[in-house]
Design an enzyme around this catalytic site. Structure first.
Site, short mmCIF file in Angstrom:
data_model
loop_
_atom_site.label_atom_id
_atom_site.label_comp_id
_atom_site.label_asym_id
_atom_site.label_seq_id
_atom_site.Cartn_x
_atom_site.Cartn_y
_atom_site.Cartn_z
N GLU A 157 0.90 -0.97 0.17
CA GLU A 157 -0.06 0.06 0.17
C GLU A 157 0.78 1.78 -0.20
OE1 GLU A 157 -3.12 -0.52 2.60
OE2 GLU A 157 -3.80 -2.19 1.98
N GLU A 314 -5.71 -8.36 -1.11
CA GLU A 314 -6.71 -8.29 0.79
C GLU A 314 -8.26 -8.12 -0.31
OE1 GLU A 314 -5.12 -5.84 3.00
OE2 GLU A 314 -2.91 -6.28 2.29
C1 GLA Z 1 -3.91 -2.94 4.80
C2 GLA Z 1 -3.04 -3.59 5.19
C3 GLA Z 1 -3.45 -4.79 5.55
C4 GLA Z 1 -4.00 -5.10 6.71
C5 GLA Z 1 -5.02 -5.25 6.26
C6 GLA Z 1 -6.47 -4.85 7.28
O1 GLA Z 1 -5.17 -3.07 3.54
O2 GLA Z 1 -2.34 -4.50 3.62
O3 GLA Z 1 -1.19 -5.68 6.05
O4 GLA Z 1 -3.28 -4.15 8.03
O5 GLA Z 1 -5.41 -3.75 5.47
O6 GLA Z 1 -7.93 -5.13 7.14
#
Ligand code: GLA
Ligand code: ZN
Length: 689
Positions: A157, A314
């Site tokens: 991210e 994710e």
């Molecule tokens: C983000 C991060 C993960 C985790 C998720 C939790 O997307 O990339 O490492 O912290 O949020 O929802």
């Protein structure tokens, strides 16, 4: 199989995976062993490994502990689970922050952060870049050619900004390159206003808390620079790993429209687009349409970045602990949300996270395997069902299908920055994102496939384009739209368009700048209304269905003077009563609609339905859609049409043509019953739309 539709040639399959953090469990080999067995049971075929593993991989500078990772990758591979290998640059180890404080971020009040958190690093720092390059090189050398490693997951991210001396200097350098001379910069930024003229490059600073915040062109350029610097860091990581293993594609995980970065600029650096989708389900007892629409909008944007399948990198198996209320996904919602991503072009469903962590701030975030540790849980079962269904979809040709819409909505990140920063015409809510989303929603609810593209996009393949609030115009968008309409395209434009150029300088000589001939009108005034105040839009002459006789108007009303445009609707109230509120202009072979006022969603929907019918852009399912039922198509042989019920209750969809259930083979005509949250995947006879 079309090359473009494959995420990674080394494993050309639909991915079902999860973020995996074995470094948290190295003292529990039994648990790591059990993971392999459970992954197979959950039909997991890949994991993202090493996302935050820097301190486990390099506990001291230059001392590498890679053996544990090698064993994990080997064991996974033996178990049929492939590895998406992360570079660990999303969080740096404590020793690094201590030894090289320059790697830590500086906030906009010029204070340097101390060690902690993640994403707390400067993308300019030569030391951070060097450390990252070194680690990425070691990882690529050691694991890049492992048969089980299929894809790079760059960092985590990417985002945020840093105001350290290195970043400020890099900003000045970037400006020098962009403008060539201080005079050009002063002109572009309109620095004669409030005595802002710069006489030396060193006088320029980013928008600091204690300094300049109201030079909109500076704010805009700072945001562009932050994106540029982050893309440059991402490119450095991609080049590092691909100089060693050129055949392995790279991706990163994006966060949708919440980001401070212009994701469109990452297009060239990534082989595959990936994103993390976390809708907040079940806020309303009625249905989940609002969240579903937001997710659909983002999925369409992500797919449109490369017009290729993307990765759902994710998603949560059930709850996310950071939400205000950690509500569990109701039975069926996990399948629905997963299939929604696939319907919009994802060739994967992946989770944060495989196993729930025991400590730290995410210990209550859901996972495929929770603290109990077994497979006999509802969440585990629902995850396994998704895995099974993805396999089935692959057999049905999912990997050779992709969404090919003939309609597009323009969302432009730079425009967003500019329109949201501007003072006026409605500081208490200019609602750019909401407006673009409502146009997307119209297509989505009507079952009309749609891309979400920015002003740099090639528009030539579309038949219908909605371009709401094109406030800042760049990348030759006016000329591109004219060409599009001239060639027979249908355009729907709105109020607050063609106001400023790329430097945030207002167009002189009439708005919408560069498009007065395209729309056949000129805007004389823009009136803003207070919350609760209203006007009305009344259709003139005999209105054509689905347009209705009258719609409510609120917030923004332009006073328009038509030149060649035909008036379709007029205002019903105020000093501009009787003035045009909705117009259409014939231009070349096509037509350009102009909506001069903010209306309710009903008008947006009806207008898009009318324009689509005119443009010959059809819904992907020939049916009447009950509330909460959405159809999305992936084009292929056969076409796959995902029909989803976002209602918490059963509904029946009246079908107006024959379809086949892709999974069961059942022929369907007349009625399609859907239980609560159910998704059915249909094939049609491949009639091209
Ligand atoms: C983000 C991060 C993960 C985790 C998720 C939790 O997307 O990339 O490492 O912290 O949020 O929802
Ligand atoms: Zn910095």
């Amino acid at each position: 199989m079309n090359e473009q539709q494959i995420l990674t040639p080394k494993f050309p399959h639909v991915l079902h995976g999860a973020d995996y953090y074995p470094e948290q469990w190295l003292k529990h080999p039994d648990i790591l062993q059990r993971d392999l067995e459970l992954m197979q049971k959950a039909h997991i075929n890949c994991v993202s490994l090493g996302v935050f593993a820097w301190s486990a991989l390099e506990p001291q500078e230059g001392i590498y502990h890679f053996d544990w990772m090698e064993k994990v990758i080997d064991d996974l591979y033996q178990a049929g689970v492939y590895t998406i290998l992360a570079t660990p640059s999303g969080a740096r180890p404590a020793w690094m922050a201590q030894k090289y404080p320059e790697v830590l971020r500086v906030s906009n009040d010029l204070r340097r952060n101390t060690f902690g958190g993640r994403h707390n690093h400067c993308y300019t720092s030569p030391i951070y870049r060097e450390q990252t390059r070194r680690m990425d090189t070691e990882l690529a050398r050691r694991f890049g050619r492992h048969p089980g490693v299929i894809l790079w997951h760059l960092s985590n991210e990417y985002g945020g900004e840093c105001f350290c001396p290195l970043c400020r200097e890099a900003f000045r350098k970037w400006l020098k390159q962009r403008y060539g001379s201080l005079e050009a910069l002063n002109d572009a930024w309109y620095t004669s206003f409030w005595s802002h003229t710069y006489t030396d490059w060193s006088q320029i600073d980013p928008p600091l808390r204690t300094g300049e915040g109201r030079l909109h062109a500076l704010n805009l350029d700072w945001k562009r620079f932050v994106t540029h610097q982050t893309v440059d860091f991402c490119r450095m990581e991609a080049e590092t790993v691909q100089s060693i293993v050129p055949e392995l594609p790279v991706t990163t995980n994006m966060i949708g429209f919440k980001s401070n970065l212009n994701y469109s600029k990452f297009h060239d650096e990534l082989n595959v687009i990936g994103w993390d989708s976390y809708p907040v389900w079940h806020k309303s007892d009625a249905d989940d349409l609002e969240e579903a629409q937001q997710a659909a909008f983002t999925h369409d944007f992500m797919r449109s970045l490369k017009h290729q399948p993307f990765l759902l990198m994710e998603s949560t198996p059930s709850t996310a602990n950071w939400m205000d209320v950690s509500k569990q996904k109701r039975p069926g919602m996990h399948m629905l949300a997963s299939m929604q991503a696939v319907a919009h072009g994802s060739n994967s469903v992946e989770y944060f996270q495989w196993r729930q962590s025991r400590g730290g701030c995410e210990k209550f975030h859901s996972a495929v395997v929770d603290h109990y540790g077994g497979e006999d849980t509802r969440v585990f079962r629902e995850v396994a069902e998704v895995g099974k269904r993805l396999k089935k979809l692959e057999e049905l040709g999912l990997c050779s299908s992709i969404n090919r819409p003939r309609a597009a909505v323009i969302f432009d990140w730079e425009n967003r920055w500019a329109v949201e920063d501007a003072q006026g015409p409605r500081r208490c809510g200019i609602k750019y994102m909401e407006t673009v989303a409502s146009f997307h929603k119209a297509f989505w609810e009507l079952g009309i496939p749609v891309d979400v593209v920015d002003m740099e996009a090639d528009l030539s393949g579309y038949r219908l384009i909605a371009a709401p609030m094109l406030y800042l115009c760049r990348a030759g968008i006016q000329e591109k739209l004219k060409q599009f309409v001239r060639g027979g395209g249908t355009l729907v434009g709105t109020y607050h368009s063609g106001v400023v150029d790329e430097s945030d300088l207002c167009y002189l000589g009439g708005t919408p700048g560069g498009m007065t001939d395209l729309f056949g009108l000129r805007i004389e005034e823009i009136d803003a209304l207070y919350d609760g105040q209203a006007n009305r839009m009344l259709l003139t002459g005999t209105h054509r269905p689905p347009l209705k006789a009258e719609y409510p108007v609120s917030e923004l009303c332009e006073v328009v003077r038509c030149t060649s445009a035909k008036v379709l609707a007029e205002y019903g109230e105020d000093f501009y009563r009787g003035c045009p509120a909705l117009t259409v202009n014939d231009y070349g072979q096509g037509r350009a609609y102009y909506l001069a006022a903010r209306t309710d969603y009903a008008l947006t929907r009806d207008l898009i339905a009318a324009a689509a019918a005119e443009a010959g852009v059809k819904p992907c399912l020939c049916a009447e859609f009950p509330h909460g039922v959405i159809a999305v198509k992936r084009d292929g042989t056969p076409n796959l049409i995902f029909v989803s019920n976002f209602n918490p209750c059963a509904v029946t969809v009246p079908l107006n043509a024959e379809y086949q259930d892709a999974e069961s083979g059942q022929l369907l005509s007349g009625k399609l019953p859907l239980s609560a949250y159910e998704v059915r995947i249909l094939t049609d006879s491949n009639s091209s739309n």
